[in-house]
Write a protein that holds these residues in place. Structure first.
Motif, short mmCIF file in Angstrom:
data_model
loop_
_atom_site.label_atom_id
_atom_site.label_comp_id
_atom_site.label_asym_id
_atom_site.label_seq_id
_atom_site.Cartn_x
_atom_site.Cartn_y
_atom_site.Cartn_z
N UNK A 10 0.83 -1.21 0.00
CA UNK A 10 0.00 0.00 0.00
C UNK A 10 0.86 1.26 0.00
N UNK A 11 1.99 1.20 0.71
CA UNK A 11 2.90 2.35 0.70
C UNK A 11 3.53 2.54 -0.67
N UNK A 12 3.92 1.44 -1.30
CA UNK A 12 4.50 1.54 -2.63
C UNK A 12 3.50 2.10 -3.63
N UNK A 13 2.24 1.67 -3.52
CA UNK A 13 1.23 2.13 -4.46
C UNK A 13 0.95 3.62 -4.31
N UNK A 14 1.17 4.15 -3.12
CA UNK A 14 0.95 5.58 -2.90
C UNK A 14 2.17 6.43 -3.26
N UNK A 15 3.29 5.79 -3.58
CA UNK A 15 4.48 6.55 -3.97
C UNK A 15 4.36 6.97 -5.43
N UNK A 16 4.62 8.25 -5.73
CA UNK A 16 4.44 8.73 -7.11
C UNK A 16 5.21 7.92 -8.14
N UNK A 17 6.49 7.62 -7.85
CA UNK A 17 7.30 6.91 -8.84
C UNK A 17 6.76 5.53 -9.14
N UNK A 18 6.35 4.80 -8.11
CA UNK A 18 5.85 3.45 -8.30
C UNK A 18 4.52 3.46 -9.03
N UNK A 19 3.62 4.34 -8.63
CA UNK A 19 2.29 4.38 -9.25
C UNK A 19 2.39 4.76 -10.72
#
Length: 415
Positions: A10-19
């Motif tokens: 969930x944290x990764x999905x909220x990161x701009x670069x990852x999303x």
């Protein structure tokens, strides 16, 4: 472990670069599957929508989306930095998770990568005549998504970077942990106030690194402890700052205490996933900055008072309802509770010190305390009464005008 994996995802999905990268990767995959579908295309469509009809559109998309993406990224970063400068640096991490901004940027990047990938595939000869029909259809869908994204972006730009937008995002981030606190007290663990004390022979659970306790996987902890009928007393709940080697809990009846540490997530920054108090702290920091001599914006401080009052009132209503899940889910874990006094102090203590000499701010502070004192949650009502008494003490010390002090005392009596 499952809760921790879900937290990381969930944290990764909220990161701009990852999303944005995920959207871009999906766009490239879509561009590459077009040759697999060309056998399903009738010959009549292949003659009508040839590569000569698609390539000019893809060239326009690739060049325009690159410019739009670069321009939008510059606007986003400068707006967020400006907003964080007006509010508090802690708000910047919340701003960077603004879903509207991330979704718009993802569409722009995805459209650029799709058009660029399709152009490369055409030039390399991977696309046949039938595949051009598929690419044309995907291009139309891409154009439709771009139009929607641009319309959303135009509407969003009117408020992006403004203090009102920042406060709205911070309030939206602060409310969910408090609602969960009201619905499931102590995160589902046993309340330390009603639990047995730590036995003398309990083993100390030491922090592996220095940092904030960000997340505790209580379900996994309870499962591990239940296998040996052990009990864990958590002394550092989410939001606590601990040093390496310091105690974060005490465990009794468990052979390998260090095996429990994998269920604790520590980091350099405080987060809102389980920390019900952090949102109130951020709002209080925004109000304190607004009252600083360099800013001198009491209107923002009053707005923050109203927002915190609204959050606390909603939490109080939920705490007073009968449909709360008060059943203990994790019998083997004991943890302290977040009290109404904690929330009131986090939200209003610093604000009263910084605005204690301002009539307008303290008037709204007293009104908020009066309204919260009528809460059906008895702890909140008592805490609000103590908060009102504290505010009156600050007023007596900080405001020199006797008439203003008397006026504020009259407001304090208006329940």
């Amino acid at each position: 472990m499952r809760a921790r994996i879900w937290l990381i995802l969930s944290r990764l999905w909220r990161r701009p670069g990852i999303r944005i990268s995920a959207f871009g990767a999906a766009a490239l995959i879509i561009a590459m599957i077009a040759p697999l579908l060309d056998r399903f295309i009738p010959e009549g469509l292949s003659d009508r929508f040839s590569r000569d009809a698609v390539l000019p559109i893809l060239n326009i998309l690739a060049s325009s989306m690159l410019a739009v993406t670069t321009f939008s990224l510059g606007i986003m970063v400068s707006a967020f930095r400006s907003a964080a400068g007006q509010a508090t640096p802690r708000a910047y991490r919340i701003l960077m998770q603004d879903m509207t901004t991330l979704n718009v940027m993802s569409v722009f990047v995805g459209a650029f990568l799709f058009s660029l990938g399709a152009i490369v595939m055409f030039r390399a000869g991977f696309y046949g005549d039938s595949a051009a029909v598929i690419v044309f259809a995907m291009t139309l869908v891409c154009i439709f998504l771009i139009i929607i994204a641009i319309l959303r972006w135009i509407a969003h730009l009117s408020q992006l970077g403004s203090l009102d937008h920042t406060l709205a995002l911070v309030e939206a981030a602060a409310a969910p942990p408090l609602r969960r606190l009201a619905k499931t007290p102590n995160l589902g663990a046993r309340n330390a106030n009603n639990a047995p004390r730590v036995p003398d022979d309990a083993a100390t659970l030491c922090a592996p690194v220095s940092g904030y306790v960000q997340f505790i996987s209580l379900a996994e902890l309870n499962t591990q402890l239940g296998k040996e009928e052990a009990t864990l007393w958590v002394t550092a709940p989410p939001g606590s700052w601990v040093l390496k080697g310091a105690a974060i809990g005490y465990v009794s009846g468990f052979e390998e205490p260090d095996a429990l540490l994998e269920n604790f997530t520590l980091g350099d920054k405080r987060t809102v996933e389980q920390d019900a108090r952090f949102g109130m702290v951020i709002l209080s920091e925004v109000a304190s900055r607004a009252l600083s001599p360099g800013v001198n914006d009491p209107g923002t401080a009053i707005d923050v008072i109203h927002r915190m009052e609204r959050i606390l009132w909603e939490v109080s209503q939920q705490m007073a309802t009968n449909d709360r899940d008060i059943e203990t889910k994790y019998e083997n874990v004991i943890i302290g509770t977040v009290s109404a006094d904690d929330l009131l102090q986090d939200g209003f203590a610093a604000l009263m010190q910084d605005g204690g000499d301002r009539f307008d701010v303290m008037a709204q502070m007293l009104k908020a305390a009066n309204r919260l004192s009528r809460s059906e949650w008895s702890d909140m009502a008592k805490g609000a009464e103590k908060l009102r008494d504290t505010a009156l003490g600050i007023i007596d010390r900080r405001i020199e005008d006797p008439d203003a002090v008397e006026s504020l005392r009259q407001k304090a009596k208006q329940t």
